[in-house]
Design an enzyme around this catalytic site. Structure first.
Site, mmCIF file in Angstrom:
data_model
loop_
_atom_site.group_PDB
_atom_site.id
_atom_site.type_symbol
_atom_site.label_atom_id
_atom_site.label_comp_id
_atom_site.label_asym_id
_atom_site.label_seq_id
_atom_site.Cartn_x
_atom_site.Cartn_y
_atom_site.Cartn_z
ATOM 1 N N VAL A 93 42.182 44.987 39.510
ATOM 2 C CA VAL A 93 41.738 43.641 39.857
ATOM 3 C C VAL A 93 40.752 43.073 38.847
ATOM 4 O O VAL A 93 40.563 41.860 38.772
ATOM 5 C CB VAL A 93 41.116 43.624 41.274
ATOM 6 N N ALA A 243 38.098 53.582 40.465
ATOM 7 C CA ALA A 243 38.907 52.673 41.282
ATOM 8 C C ALA A 243 39.478 51.567 40.411
ATOM 9 O O ALA A 243 38.815 51.072 39.503
ATOM 10 C CB ALA A 243 38.076 52.064 42.399
ATOM 11 N N ASP A 244 40.716 51.194 40.701
ATOM 12 C CA ASP A 244 41.315 50.043 40.046
ATOM 13 C C ASP A 244 41.236 48.800 40.920
ATOM 14 O O ASP A 244 41.195 47.691 40.409
ATOM 15 C CB ASP A 244 42.767 50.346 39.681
ATOM 16 N N ARG A 245 41.215 48.996 42.226
ATOM 17 C CA ARG A 245 41.004 47.870 43.146
ATOM 18 C C ARG A 245 40.528 48.415 44.481
ATOM 19 O O ARG A 245 41.104 49.367 45.005
ATOM 20 C CB ARG A 245 42.295 47.063 43.328
ATOM 21 N N ALA A 253 42.555 51.616 45.752
ATOM 22 C CA ALA A 253 43.677 51.951 44.873
ATOM 23 C C ALA A 253 43.126 52.597 43.613
ATOM 24 O O ALA A 253 42.257 52.040 42.943
ATOM 25 C CB ALA A 253 44.471 50.698 44.521
#
Length: 351
Positions: A93, A243-245, A253
């Site tokens: 995100v 974390a990526d999102r 995620a």
């Protein structure tokens, strides 16, 4: 010497080609938005914070020496480039939020009649360049906040486990989850760190191990399938991942394999922390079921180093990420403190 994934100065951008690590350390130029999109999509640069920074800096490179007749022409070009860049990798995100921030700034400058075309361009460039500086300071704060929680009440060095790559190669510098581990080590309270190889792209084996060796930290590489045995046979004090999102409810995620680590951690009573800046938190998404999961090409699963390791003709499912439910997460380590998943949405709204 500090590892640098991103080198930028005065409209010139280079990135460390992470597809070549650890065998070769080579910086490649990013000459504009197309190069930025390609580098992100091919994972020559990866890690949610680094993706956002490289994407936006590629926009700076694109517009740096160009002249524009009107503010509207500049605004339209910036908008088109940002819309294109966010398609490079959809799950992380940070790039989308950074693009939204730039769009908001452009709209404000466009409406301000006292701002010239060149003034508008310089303000946009200045704001994007600041992202690089801010990411490093945020990562330092994440490291300190995480270390404070991990060492509280502890009178002995810690054994920690991490997944994928969340260090200097995934950010502007220092790192998120790996930044926490670095901060623990700086306090002389790190006994050992274990890192997973992180199949199928092996970011742990290729990149995290590279950083740990570079920093001379006491470290051991394990396969993803060894995590349960590791927690059962050796005293691991905590797991820290990136974390990526992160959704509004705390569902997270992250790199594929994170979810199973959280499940195993719960079974063994091992604290499971997510380390992420506020730029990775997406309160517009209610929970993890709404996070779009990127699926990568089959060859990334069937080949290593250009050599096929799987039988020709076998079908493949290759999601790049999975979603860890909030109830499996002990805390989310941010630059503004360590939060329970249920506290995230309110804290973000207080910005």
């Amino acid at each position: 010497m500090t590892l640098e994934a991103i080198k930028y100065k005065s409209g010139q951008l280079q990135i460390l080609d992470q597809l070549l690590l650890p065998a070769e350390s080579k910086y490649i130029p990013v000459a504009g938005v197309k190069d930025g999109w390609s580098a992100i999509h091919k994972m020559q640069v990866r890690g949610a914070p680094a993706i956002a920074i490289v994407g936006c800096l590629s926009l700076v490179v694109e517009i740096y020496d160009k002249q524009y007749e009107t503010k509207a022409a500049l605004a339209n070009e910036i908008g088109e480039h940002l819309q294109y860049l966010v398609t490079s990798r959809p799950t992380a995100v940070n790039l989308k939020l950074a693009a939204d921030d730039v769009k908001g700034q452009v709209e404000s400058l466009l409406a301000n009649e006292t701002v010239t075309v060149d003034g508008m361009k310089q303000e946009v460039i200045k704001a994007i360049e600041y992202m690089l500086e801010k990411d490093i300071s945020d990562n330092r704060a994440i490291g300190d906040n995480g270390a404070n929680v991990l060492v509280k009440g502890v009178d002995r060095p810690l054994k920690l486990l991490t997944h994928c790559n969340t260090g200097s190669l995934a950010t502007a510098g220092y790192g998120t989850a790996l930044g926490v581990i670095r901060s623990v080590n700086e306090r002389n309270l790190l006994e050992h760190v274990y890192c997973t190889e992180t199949r199928p792209y092996n970011q742990g084996a290729r990149l995290t191990a590279y950083e740990l060796v570079h920093d001379k930290l006491p470290a051991t590489l394990v396969t993803d399938s060894m995590v349960a045995a590791l927690l059962n046979s050796r005293k691991i004090d905590a797991i820290i991942v990136g974390a990526d999102r992160v959704a509004a409810n705390g569902d997270t995620a992250n790199k594929i394999g994170t979810y199973q680590m959280a499940v195993v951690a719960k079974h063994h009573g091992v604290p499971f922390y997510v380390a992420a800046p506020f730029t990775s938190i997406d309160v517009a998404i209610e929970d993890g079921s709404h996070i779009k999961i990127e699926e990568r090409p089959e060859h990334e699963l069937t080949h290593i180093g250009g050599q096929r390791i799987a039988a020709p003709g076998i079908g493949c499912w290759n999601p790049a990420f999975d979603v860890t439910p909030a109830e499996l997460i002990t805390g989310i380590i941010t630059e503004r403190g360590v939060l329970k998943p249920c506290e995230l949405a309110e804290k973000v709204r207080q910005k």
